[in-house]
Design an enzyme around this catalytic site. Sequence first.
Site, PDB file in Angstrom:
ATOM      1  N   GLU A 156       0.818  -1.229   0.000  1.00  0.00           N
ATOM      2  CA  GLU A 156       0.000   0.000   0.000  1.00  0.00           C
ATOM      3  C   GLU A 156       0.843   1.267   0.000  1.00  0.00           C
ATOM      4  O   GLU A 156       0.565   2.205   0.741  1.00  0.00           O
ATOM      5  CB  GLU A 156      -0.981  -0.034   1.191  1.00  0.00           C
ATOM      6  CG  GLU A 156      -1.888  -1.252   1.135  1.00  0.00           C
ATOM      7  CD  GLU A 156      -2.792  -1.425   2.351  1.00  0.00           C
ATOM      8  OE1 GLU A 156      -2.852  -0.539   3.205  1.00  0.00           O
ATOM      9  OE2 GLU A 156      -3.455  -2.486   2.428  1.00  0.00           O
ATOM     10  N   GLU A 261      -5.846 -10.665  -1.753  1.00  0.00           N
ATOM     11  CA  GLU A 261      -6.728 -10.494  -0.583  1.00  0.00           C
ATOM     12  C   GLU A 261      -8.185 -10.422  -1.023  1.00  0.00           C
ATOM     13  O   GLU A 261      -8.973  -9.630  -0.484  1.00  0.00           O
ATOM     14  CB  GLU A 261      -6.341  -9.208   0.181  1.00  0.00           C
ATOM     15  CG  GLU A 261      -4.880  -9.169   0.617  1.00  0.00           C
ATOM     16  CD  GLU A 261      -4.497  -7.940   1.432  1.00  0.00           C
ATOM     17  OE1 GLU A 261      -5.394  -7.193   1.854  1.00  0.00           O
ATOM     18  OE2 GLU A 261      -3.291  -7.738   1.647  1.00  0.00           O
TER      19      GLU A 261
HETATM   20  O1  G3I Z   1      -6.208  -8.947  18.473  1.00  0.00           O
HETATM   21  C1  G3I Z   1      -6.908  -7.812  19.005  1.00  0.00           C
HETATM   22  C2  G3I Z   1      -7.750  -8.201  20.194  1.00  0.00           C
HETATM   23  O2  G3I Z   1      -6.907  -8.649  21.221  1.00  0.00           O
HETATM   24  C3  G3I Z   1      -8.571  -6.990  20.642  1.00  0.00           C
HETATM   25  O3  G3I Z   1      -9.429  -7.363  21.671  1.00  0.00           O
HETATM   26  C4  G3I Z   1      -9.389  -6.450  19.480  1.00  0.00           C
HETATM   27  C5  G3I Z   1     -10.163  -5.185  19.876  1.00  0.00           C
HETATM   28  O4  G3I Z   1     -10.354  -4.320  18.783  1.00  0.00           O
HETATM   29  O5  G3I Z   1      -8.519  -6.117  18.418  1.00  0.00           O
HETATM   30  C6  G3I Z   1      -7.787  -7.231  17.918  1.00  0.00           C
HETATM   31  O6  G3I Z   1      -6.977  -6.788  16.871  1.00  0.00           O
HETATM   32  C7  G3I Z   1      -7.626  -6.525  15.649  1.00  0.00           C
HETATM   33  C8  G3I Z   1      -6.995  -7.427  14.590  1.00  0.00           C
HETATM   34  O7  G3I Z   1      -7.477  -7.084  13.314  1.00  0.00           O
HETATM   35  C9  G3I Z   1      -7.291  -8.911  14.834  1.00  0.00           C
HETATM   36  O8  G3I Z   1      -8.651  -9.157  14.766  1.00  0.00           O
HETATM   37  C10 G3I Z   1      -7.387  -5.067  15.305  1.00  0.00           C
HETATM   38  O9  G3I Z   1      -8.117  -4.232  16.196  1.00  0.00           O
HETATM   39  C11 G3I Z   1      -7.842  -4.790  13.894  1.00  0.00           C
HETATM   40  O10 G3I Z   1      -7.458  -3.456  13.533  1.00  0.00           O
HETATM   41  C12 G3I Z   1      -7.150  -5.763  12.952  1.00  0.00           C
HETATM   42  O11 G3I Z   1      -7.623  -5.530  11.657  1.00  0.00           O
HETATM   43  C13 G3I Z   1      -6.848  -6.091  10.624  1.00  0.00           C
HETATM   44  C14 G3I Z   1      -6.413  -4.998   9.684  1.00  0.00           C
HETATM   45  O12 G3I Z   1      -5.700  -5.559   8.604  1.00  0.00           O
HETATM   46  C15 G3I Z   1      -5.529  -4.021  10.456  1.00  0.00           C
HETATM   47  O13 G3I Z   1      -4.896  -3.121   9.717  1.00  0.00           O
HETATM   48  C16 G3I Z   1      -7.704  -7.105   9.894  1.00  0.00           C
HETATM   49  O14 G3I Z   1      -7.960  -8.219  10.748  1.00  0.00           O
HETATM   50  C17 G3I Z   1      -6.978  -7.591   8.647  1.00  0.00           C
HETATM   51  O15 G3I Z   1      -7.865  -8.353   7.851  1.00  0.00           O
HETATM   52  C18 G3I Z   1      -6.518  -6.391   7.819  1.00  0.00           C
HETATM   53  O16 G3I Z   1      -5.804  -6.870   6.702  1.00  0.00           O
HETATM   54  C19 G3I Z   1      -5.389  -5.882   5.756  1.00  0.00           C
HETATM   55  C20 G3I Z   1      -4.109  -6.373   5.132  1.00  0.00           C
HETATM   56  O17 G3I Z   1      -3.157  -6.652   6.124  1.00  0.00           O
HETATM   57  C21 G3I Z   1      -3.565  -5.343   4.131  1.00  0.00           C
HETATM   58  N1  G3I Z   1      -4.562  -4.989   3.147  1.00  0.00           N
HETATM   59  C22 G3I Z   1      -5.868  -4.594   3.673  1.00  0.00           C
HETATM   60  C23 G3I Z   1      -6.398  -5.672   4.617  1.00  0.00           C
HETATM   61  C24 G3I Z   1      -7.776  -5.342   5.089  1.00  0.00           C
HETATM   62  O18 G3I Z   1      -7.742  -4.205   5.875  1.00  0.00           O
END
Ligand code: G3I
Length: 370
Positions: A156, A261
């Site tokens: 990105e 993705e």
């Molecule tokens: O693990 C914690 C948990 O302990 C906590 O209780 C909870 C509360 O919000 O958060 C959890 O972490 C979250 C994590 O996903 C796991 O579920 C984060 O808040 C959340 O921000 C995170 O989101 C991820 C996102 O990237 C973050 O930037 C998504 O799962 C993941 O699918 C997404 O993936 C990205 C790729 O890496 C890059 N391209 C876009 C794609 C979609 O956004």
Amino acid sequence: MKFTTILAGAVALAAMTAAVSAGPALKDAYKNAFVIGAALNAGQITGQDAKSDEIVVREFSAISPENDLKWERIHPAPDGYHFDIADQYVAFGQAHNLYTVGHVLVWHAQTPRWVFQDAQGKPISKDALLERLRSHIFTVVGRYKGKIKAWDVINEVVGDDGKMRQSPWYQIGGEELFVKAFQWAHQADPKAELTYNDYNIENPDKRAEALALVKRLKAAGAPITTVGIQAHYMLGEPDLKLLDETIGEFAKLGVKVALTELDIDVLPRPGNGATADVALSLAADPKYNPYVNGLPADVQQKLTERYAQVFAFALKHKDVVNRITTWGVTDNDTWHNGWPIRGRTAYSLLFDRAYQAKPSVAAIISEAQK
Ligand code: G3I
């Protein structure tokens, strides 16, 4: 409706369901085209979600780590790495002979602030940042040499405005940092596929900069092998003709293309369409969460057609497309349940909340059999 009509419908549905479970696996239907992957979360990596793991092993030939190889997970503080879940991820790939992808080395999100700062919280110099990155890449890529087959090296780095994204990586290290990231990853594992990964690069303005960037990186000596089109789509956007064109344009630069993705959001969203900007967060409103009790048949049908079209275009370019990965396994886990509005019921993936193949799976398989 007459009972016989309902019965006929039920018989047809049962036949279709049987055909899905008795038919070829996705990975087998596509074995002469490209590998088919799914992103795994920590529950799937550690075996807590055994039902999803069964699907992965049966249907897919590749895996990506949804979050667990990101910098904040494996290298949260300067003084140490946490490889526990990452090691289990790679072991899962080895055990099931899956094409195992690494995600991600250089990204503006999910990278701890300390990476860019000195002990007083001031921005570090370019040389200091390069040294931190070099050390991280040799440690992480080196640890999984020969096991992780492809790395998302930079992620990105072009903004939605079609200009280079002003991330701390870019502001401190410039494009030279991206070139060096590819070179170090190549030194750490000379056989690994090395990817520039981005979303919305089907959009002509963003695509123009992404194409120019790949040319510049190659000219500067970056051993980039692959462009990753993330493919976070909606039902209506983007026009998939743009995907067709985009694959063709990157192919001309002599790189492979992967859809890294893929997911298709059926939910209405305020604002202007398909994006994967993780910074976006919008207020909840029931009108943006209309399918809490199930997906209407007409929307399911649109989703099925859309998935089939994506795979049809990829098949058209199968000489250059080497992988399609969906960003998750079942709808229980799609990131669209929490983004860009928290707490919604999304239907973006190929397997439903009861771990059953959705009609999209049969449609995708039939594309490969045409
Ligand atoms: O693990 C914690 C948990 O302990 C906590 O209780 C909870 C509360 O919000 O958060 C959890 O972490 C979250 C994590 O996903 C796991 O579920 C984060 O808040 C959340 O921000 C995170 O989101 C991820 C996102 O990237 C973050 O930037 C998504 O799962 C993941 O699918 C997404 O993936 C990205 C790729 O890496 C890059 N391209 C876009 C794609 C979609 O956004």
